[in-house]
Design a protein around this motif. Sequence first.
Motif, short mmCIF file in Angstrom:
data_model
loop_
_atom_site.label_atom_id
_atom_site.label_comp_id
_atom_site.label_asym_id
_atom_site.label_seq_id
_atom_site.Cartn_x
_atom_site.Cartn_y
_atom_site.Cartn_z
N ALA A 104 -3.74 -11.10 3.27
CA ALA A 104 -2.20 -11.27 3.65
C ALA A 104 -1.92 -9.96 4.00
CB ALA A 104 -1.23 -11.46 2.29
N PRO A 105 -0.94 -9.54 4.89
CA PRO A 105 -0.59 -8.40 5.63
C PRO A 105 0.23 -7.75 4.35
CG PRO A 105 0.98 -10.12 6.25
CD PRO A 105 -0.13 -10.86 5.83
N ALA A 106 0.18 -6.40 4.61
CA ALA A 106 0.88 -5.63 3.25
C ALA A 106 2.02 -4.65 4.00
CB ALA A 106 0.00 -4.64 2.66
N GLY A 135 6.15 -4.11 -15.20
CA GLY A 135 6.05 -5.32 -14.48
C GLY A 135 6.61 -5.31 -13.03
N TRP A 136 7.04 -4.08 -12.70
CA TRP A 136 7.64 -4.25 -11.40
C TRP A 136 6.91 -3.88 -10.31
CZ3 TRP A 136 12.48 -5.77 -10.81
CH2 TRP A 136 13.39 -5.50 -11.77
N LEU A 137 5.52 -3.45 -10.08
CA LEU A 137 4.70 -3.39 -9.31
C LEU A 137 4.36 -4.85 -8.51
CD1 LEU A 137 2.34 -0.42 -9.80
CD2 LEU A 137 4.62 -0.26 -8.48
N PRO A 138 3.95 -4.93 -7.48
CA PRO A 138 3.41 -6.20 -7.10
C PRO A 138 1.96 -6.43 -7.59
CG PRO A 138 4.21 -4.97 -5.14
CD PRO A 138 4.38 -4.09 -6.39
N GLU A 139 1.59 -7.71 -7.64
CA GLU A 139 0.43 -8.03 -8.05
C GLU A 139 -0.54 -7.59 -7.33
OE1 GLU A 139 0.25 -12.08 -8.55
OE2 GLU A 139 1.72 -12.08 -10.10
N GLN A 140 -0.47 -7.26 -5.99
CA GLN A 140 -1.56 -6.88 -4.90
C GLN A 140 -0.71 -5.46 -4.62
OE1 GLN A 140 -1.51 -10.23 -2.12
NE2 GLN A 140 -3.69 -10.86 -2.91
N PHE A 141 -1.24 -4.35 -5.25
CA PHE A 141 -0.79 -3.10 -5.05
C PHE A 141 -2.07 -1.97 -4.93
CE2 PHE A 141 0.48 0.93 -6.58
CZ PHE A 141 1.69 1.39 -5.89
N VAL A 161 0.76 -1.28 -0.11
CA VAL A 161 0.05 0.00 -0.02
C VAL A 161 0.85 1.31 0.04
CG1 VAL A 161 -1.92 1.29 1.04
CG2 VAL A 161 -1.67 -1.23 1.28
N PHE A 162 0.72 1.96 -0.87
CA PHE A 162 1.57 3.24 -1.16
C PHE A 162 0.77 4.64 -0.81
CE2 PHE A 162 4.43 6.18 -3.04
CZ PHE A 162 5.64 5.51 -3.01
N VAL A 163 0.89 4.78 0.19
CA VAL A 163 0.15 6.37 0.68
C VAL A 163 0.88 7.61 0.32
CG1 VAL A 163 -1.17 7.41 2.63
CG2 VAL A 163 -0.95 4.76 2.59
N ILE A 164 0.18 8.33 -0.48
CA ILE A 164 0.85 9.80 -0.88
C ILE A 164 0.27 10.85 -0.04
CG2 ILE A 164 1.41 11.21 -2.71
CD1 ILE A 164 1.73 8.82 -4.48
N PHE A 165 0.92 11.45 0.81
CA PHE A 165 0.34 12.67 1.51
C PHE A 165 0.84 13.77 0.61
CE2 PHE A 165 0.77 9.85 5.09
CZ PHE A 165 -0.44 10.15 5.90
N GLY A 166 -0.37 14.55 0.16
CA GLY A 166 -0.08 15.69 -0.76
C GLY A 166 -0.33 14.89 -2.15
N GLY A 167 -1.47 14.23 -2.14
CA GLY A 167 -1.93 13.39 -3.37
C GLY A 167 -2.19 14.33 -4.69
N THR A 168 -2.76 15.41 -4.09
CA THR A 168 -3.44 16.40 -5.06
C THR A 168 -2.29 17.33 -5.57
OG1 THR A 168 -4.19 17.60 -3.38
CG2 THR A 168 -5.77 16.02 -4.31
N GLY A 169 -1.03 17.46 -5.09
CA GLY A 169 -0.13 18.49 -5.27
C GLY A 169 0.83 18.12 -6.50
N ASP A 170 1.63 18.93 -7.02
CA ASP A 170 2.23 18.99 -8.08
C ASP A 170 3.40 18.02 -8.27
OD1 ASP A 170 3.15 20.64 -10.44
OD2 ASP A 170 5.15 20.75 -9.68
N LEU A 171 3.99 17.46 -7.06
CA LEU A 171 4.95 16.48 -7.06
C LEU A 171 4.31 15.14 -7.67
CD1 LEU A 171 7.87 15.40 -6.49
CD2 LEU A 171 7.26 15.09 -4.17
N ASN A 172 3.16 14.78 -6.87
CA ASN A 172 2.49 13.69 -7.34
C ASN A 172 2.13 13.80 -8.81
OD1 ASN A 172 1.30 10.99 -7.02
ND2 ASN A 172 -0.79 11.99 -7.13
N ALA A 173 1.72 14.91 -9.26
CA ALA A 173 1.33 14.95 -10.69
C ALA A 173 2.31 14.52 -11.64
CB ALA A 173 0.67 16.40 -10.96
N ARG A 174 3.51 15.68 -11.25
CA ARG A 174 4.66 15.50 -12.28
C ARG A 174 5.47 14.40 -12.22
NH1 ARG A 174 5.82 20.22 -14.98
NH2 ARG A 174 4.36 21.96 -14.58
#
Length: 504
Positions: free
Chosen positions: A116-118, A37-43, A11-24
Amino acid sequence: MNALLKSQPTVFVIFGGTGDLNARKLAPALYNLYLEGWLPEQFALIGTGRTKLTDEEFQGRMLKDINEFSRSGKVADDKWAGFGPRVHYQAADVQNAETYKDFASRIKELEKEWKAPANVIYYLAVAPNFFPIIAENLAKAGLTTDAERTRIVIEKPFGHDLESAKELNLLLGRIFQEKQIYRIDHYLGKETVQNIMAFRFANAIMEPLWNRNSIEHVQISVTEQLGVGERTGYYDGSGALRDMIQNHLLQLLCIVAMEPPISFSAEEVRNRKVDVLRAMRRFTPESVREQAVRGQYGAGWLEGAQVPGYREEPGANPQSNTETFAAVKFFIDNWRWQGVPFYLRTGKRLHRSASVITIQFKDVPHFIFPPETADTMRQNRLVISIQPEMSIRLQVQAKRPGVEMMLNTVDMVFDYKGTYVAQAPEAYETLLLDVMLGDQTLFMRGDQVEEAWDLVMPIVTSWQNRVSQNFPNYSADSWGPEVAEALIAKDGFHWFTLPLSSKK
């Protein structure tokens, strides 16, 4: 594909998800990792922000951003059908501890669905003043207790000075173990930067030359055509020294100057980088005046357009003492580098945008060629271009074709475009993957950050207490103030620039 990562729910939590760094940067990087193909199947990605959005609305924003900024181009419908549903949104006021319970519930729902635990990664793409608040509230909500599965990523700037960096390290150390903390510097994820270590330590011909016996001096330049623009609110309290030299350029210096590590393990590599910073000669008030210069850009013309000076940028202080250019001469007091100057410079509104490391080798000990060849004779240089082109050039002397013995400088070039068909990953792709893998090699350790701050603090203090009377002192589209050229010219050298063919 790393089989262990593939099997690890994340689980990838992005604080500032609506901000410029996330966008760009972040959203395109994660999408490109998915494509390859680098991300886990359960992501799952959970963006957060104060704006109230549904999952579908946030997914729409992410799709627009990826279409605009991803190196892979416009998103194909079938690919988005696989990635889009993994994107979620959680509206949150990061200063309200109660809202963190919603994150806990959402993560538990995903773990129940996956059976499964994440691994949970908290990425702080927010203003630095929120770093302590978010870390403390995560702890209060019980979201940091699993040291094996929980990680936190901190963007720069890490502290505003030595004292604030120590305070932040102390606070994070009470909540997380060092192995959980990823202090990110995107420069370290760039392909050419990583290749410096390969070039040095995988080639037997280089290491015997990599010392004071063969190298005359080293230059590291990161120059930008862009001005500060809308960032004056942040930049006026920072300046070029804090914004670039304390982190980006000193990290590059560490990679160039470090001793050979015993292995490629994260701790071993980071130990060698810290050794460099500890060996660097500290500044006195007198040496600051002799070895550090600053500048601030004025109005001018750049590529046919008139541009304002720094003090005329939106929101800038008309009497600002903030430097937009800094050049510093460093020394490393150890057996390998004693007496070899390292010149670092960075600035905005300069003639060209480029990041270049130049290793200048010493002259030949005895000149045997005809006198008329002396005018074209040049010392050997190793030029490592990080951007705009990615290349490594070894400049050597060779005979020019003809009946006379005339010397010429020729380049032995390795460049990515000419050598590899595959597109190099963006820096954030490499770094985000390393976070998921639990590999801290390319991330700064707490003591490394503090050593870097300790090194530059005498310059920071001197410049704060001594108002420059000649700002602005360089115009747009120049190479910076005259004092920067004087800094290196008094040692008999001059600043190097990329060949004209590399101009962006």
